[in-house]
Design a protein around this motif. Structure first.
Motif, PDB file in Angstrom:
ATOM      1  N   ASN A 107      54.893  54.995  30.622  1.00 17.89           N
ATOM      2  CA  ASN A 107      54.082  54.860  31.828  1.00 17.89           C
ATOM      3  C   ASN A 107      52.726  55.562  31.721  1.00 17.89           C
ATOM      4  O   ASN A 107      51.878  55.399  32.589  1.00 17.89           O
ATOM      5  CB  ASN A 107      54.838  55.415  33.041  1.00 17.89           C
ATOM      6  N   LEU A 108      52.540  56.356  30.665  1.00 20.45           N
ATOM      7  CA  LEU A 108      51.276  57.063  30.466  1.00 20.45           C
ATOM      8  C   LEU A 108      50.552  56.485  29.252  1.00 20.45           C
ATOM      9  O   LEU A 108      51.188  56.153  28.250  1.00 20.45           O
ATOM     10  CB  LEU A 108      51.507  58.556  30.246  1.00 20.45           C
ATOM     11  N   PRO A 109      49.242  56.378  29.324  1.00 20.47           N
ATOM     12  CA  PRO A 109      48.503  55.822  28.178  1.00 20.47           C
ATOM     13  C   PRO A 109      48.423  56.831  27.027  1.00 20.47           C
ATOM     14  O   PRO A 109      48.585  58.031  27.214  1.00 20.47           O
ATOM     15  CB  PRO A 109      47.105  55.566  28.762  1.00 20.47           C
ATOM     16  N   ASP A 110      48.201  56.300  25.842  1.00 16.57           N
ATOM     17  CA  ASP A 110      47.955  57.162  24.687  1.00 16.57           C
ATOM     18  C   ASP A 110      46.617  57.870  24.888  1.00 16.57           C
ATOM     19  O   ASP A 110      45.728  57.375  25.587  1.00 16.57           O
ATOM     20  CB  ASP A 110      47.920  56.343  23.395  1.00 16.57           C
ATOM     21  N   ARG A 111      46.468  59.025  24.260  1.00 19.52           N
ATOM     22  CA  ARG A 111      45.241  59.812  24.403  1.00 19.52           C
ATOM     23  C   ARG A 111      44.604  60.036  23.037  1.00 19.52           C
ATOM     24  O   ARG A 111      45.253  59.896  22.007  1.00 19.52           O
ATOM     25  CB  ARG A 111      45.554  61.183  25.000  1.00 19.52           C
ATOM     26  N   ALA A 112      43.360  60.425  23.076  1.00 16.48           N
ATOM     27  CA  ALA A 112      42.668  60.751  21.826  1.00 16.48           C
ATOM     28  C   ALA A 112      43.132  62.126  21.354  1.00 16.48           C
ATOM     29  O   ALA A 112      43.173  63.081  22.124  1.00 16.48           O
ATOM     30  CB  ALA A 112      41.158  60.769  22.043  1.00 16.48           C
ATOM     31  N   GLY A 113      43.499  62.199  20.092  1.00 17.44           N
ATOM     32  CA  GLY A 113      43.907  63.474  19.504  1.00 17.44           C
ATOM     33  C   GLY A 113      42.723  64.246  18.948  1.00 17.44           C
ATOM     34  O   GLY A 113      42.766  65.463  18.837  1.00 17.44           O
ATOM     35  N   GLN A 114      41.670  63.536  18.602  1.00 12.77           N
ATOM     36  CA  GLN A 114      40.429  64.139  18.111  1.00 12.77           C
ATOM     37  C   GLN A 114      39.271  63.349  18.684  1.00 12.77           C
ATOM     38  O   GLN A 114      39.309  62.122  18.728  1.00 12.77           O
ATOM     39  CB  GLN A 114      40.331  64.096  16.583  1.00 12.77           C
ATOM     40  N   MET A 115      38.246  64.064  19.084  1.00  7.53           N
ATOM     41  CA  MET A 115      37.000  63.424  19.512  1.00  7.53           C
ATOM     42  C   MET A 115      35.905  63.875  18.554  1.00  7.53           C
ATOM     43  O   MET A 115      35.912  65.013  18.078  1.00  7.53           O
ATOM     44  CB  MET A 115      36.628  63.818  20.937  1.00  7.53           C
ATOM     45  N   ARG A 116      34.974  62.982  18.292  1.00 15.16           N
ATOM     46  CA  ARG A 116      33.875  63.282  17.368  1.00 15.16           C
ATOM     47  C   ARG A 116      32.544  63.170  18.097  1.00 15.16           C
ATOM     48  O   ARG A 116      32.242  62.136  18.701  1.00 15.16           O
ATOM     49  CB  ARG A 116      33.902  62.317  16.197  1.00 15.16           C
ATOM     50  N   PRO A 147      40.425  67.247  22.294  1.00  8.41           N
ATOM     51  CA  PRO A 147      40.299  67.153  23.746  1.00  8.41           C
ATOM     52  C   PRO A 147      41.580  67.542  24.494  1.00  8.41           C
ATOM     53  O   PRO A 147      41.565  67.703  25.705  1.00  8.41           O
ATOM     54  CB  PRO A 147      39.961  65.674  23.974  1.00  8.41           C
ATOM     55  N   ARG A 148      42.684  67.714  23.754  1.00  9.34           N
ATOM     56  CA  ARG A 148      43.939  68.124  24.399  1.00  9.34           C
ATOM     57  C   ARG A 148      43.936  69.615  24.724  1.00  9.34           C
ATOM     58  O   ARG A 148      44.663  70.057  25.605  1.00  9.34           O
ATOM     59  CB  ARG A 148      45.140  67.789  23.506  1.00  9.34           C
ATOM     60  N   THR A 149      43.126  70.388  23.975  1.00 12.93           N
ATOM     61  CA  THR A 149      43.129  71.838  24.182  1.00 12.93           C
ATOM     62  C   THR A 149      41.821  72.360  24.766  1.00 12.93           C
ATOM     63  O   THR A 149      41.768  73.515  25.176  1.00 12.93           O
ATOM     64  CB  THR A 149      43.381  72.564  22.841  1.00 12.93           C
ATOM     65  N   THR A 150      40.780  71.535  24.772  1.00 13.35           N
ATOM     66  CA  THR A 150      39.488  71.989  25.278  1.00 13.35           C
ATOM     67  C   THR A 150      38.702  70.802  25.831  1.00 13.35           C
ATOM     68  O   THR A 150      38.972  69.661  25.465  1.00 13.35           O
ATOM     69  CB  THR A 150      38.680  72.707  24.172  1.00 13.35           C
ATOM     70  N   ASP A 154      33.273  72.885  27.338  1.00 15.52           N
ATOM     71  CA  ASP A 154      33.609  74.186  26.758  1.00 15.52           C
ATOM     72  C   ASP A 154      33.034  74.368  25.357  1.00 15.52           C
ATOM     73  O   ASP A 154      32.723  75.484  24.948  1.00 15.52           O
ATOM     74  CB  ASP A 154      35.129  74.382  26.690  1.00 15.52           C
ATOM     75  N   VAL A 155      32.914  73.283  24.591  1.00 14.80           N
ATOM     76  CA  VAL A 155      32.521  73.395  23.182  1.00 14.80           C
ATOM     77  C   VAL A 155      31.203  72.710  22.847  1.00 14.80           C
ATOM     78  O   VAL A 155      30.742  72.800  21.710  1.00 14.80           O
ATOM     79  CB  VAL A 155      33.631  72.847  22.252  1.00 14.80           C
ATOM     80  N   GLU A 156      30.588  72.036  23.804  1.00 14.33           N
ATOM     81  CA  GLU A 156      29.409  71.220  23.520  1.00 14.33           C
ATOM     82  C   GLU A 156      28.278  72.020  22.884  1.00 14.33           C
ATOM     83  O   GLU A 156      27.714  71.605  21.868  1.00 14.33           O
ATOM     84  CB  GLU A 156      28.918  70.542  24.797  1.00 14.33           C
TER      85      GLU A 156
END
Length: 179
Positions: A107-116, A147-150, A154-156
């Protein structure tokens, strides 16, 4: 015996002349700048044509570029018309997902594990003392975050600083290091 000494003297003399005619220039910064001809550099304000990023991003890049050249060369920074001239724009600021992470719940969509975060800067470089070295080139670099932890907020600033550091090193190498 005199013939051997004569030949040995001739060979040693030729070796000495050979090494006398060769010269090697060493530089601790890796630059190939002829400081007798090139004394100044100028950096026009870079513009943000990417449509993204924080409001002060172009100022951060411009000031970082100036500081890097001041630290790593003997050139004097002037407001305009330097012997070496830099101008350009930030052309791309993009966030793209790099890997998907399953939520494990149908019922929940997949999420990005890493963003670039990718930034590209177009640089116009003019060398008034050697026009063959002029260039107009795009330099880009990226940094990933989780993006799962921050959050991006916060990091930009840290990501942008690291990306600019790498882009400026590439610009330096392409312009005055001539590698």
């Amino acid at each position: 015996m005199k013939l051997i000494n004569k030949n040995l003297g001739l060979v040693l003399g030729l070796i000495f002349l050979l090494f006398q005619s060769c010269s090697v220039k060493y530089s601790f910064t890796g630059t190939n700048i002829n400081y007798e001809l090139v004394k100044t550099f100028s950096v026009d304000n870079f513009f943000n044509d990417s449509g993204g990023g924080p409001a002060n991003m172009e100022q951060l890049f411009t000031e970082s570029l100036k500081e890097y050249y001041q630290r790593n060369t003997q050139l004097e920074l002037v407001r305009s018309n330097g012997d070496l001239q830099f101008s350009g724009a930030i052309k791309r600021y993009t966030l793209t997902p790099q890997s998907a992470v399953s939520s494990g719940n149908p019922n929940l969509p997949d999420r990005a594990g890493q963003m670039r975060l990718t930034i590209a800067v177009e640089v116009d470089y003019i060398n008034l003392t050697n026009e063959e070295e002029n260039l107009k080139r795009s330099f880009s670099f990226f940094q990933d975050y989780d993006p799962r932890t921050t959050t991006l907020l916060d990091v930009e600033s840290q990501l942008i600083e690291e990306i600019f550091k790498n882009i400026i090193q590439d610009v330096f190498t392409a312009t005055v290091a001539n590698w």
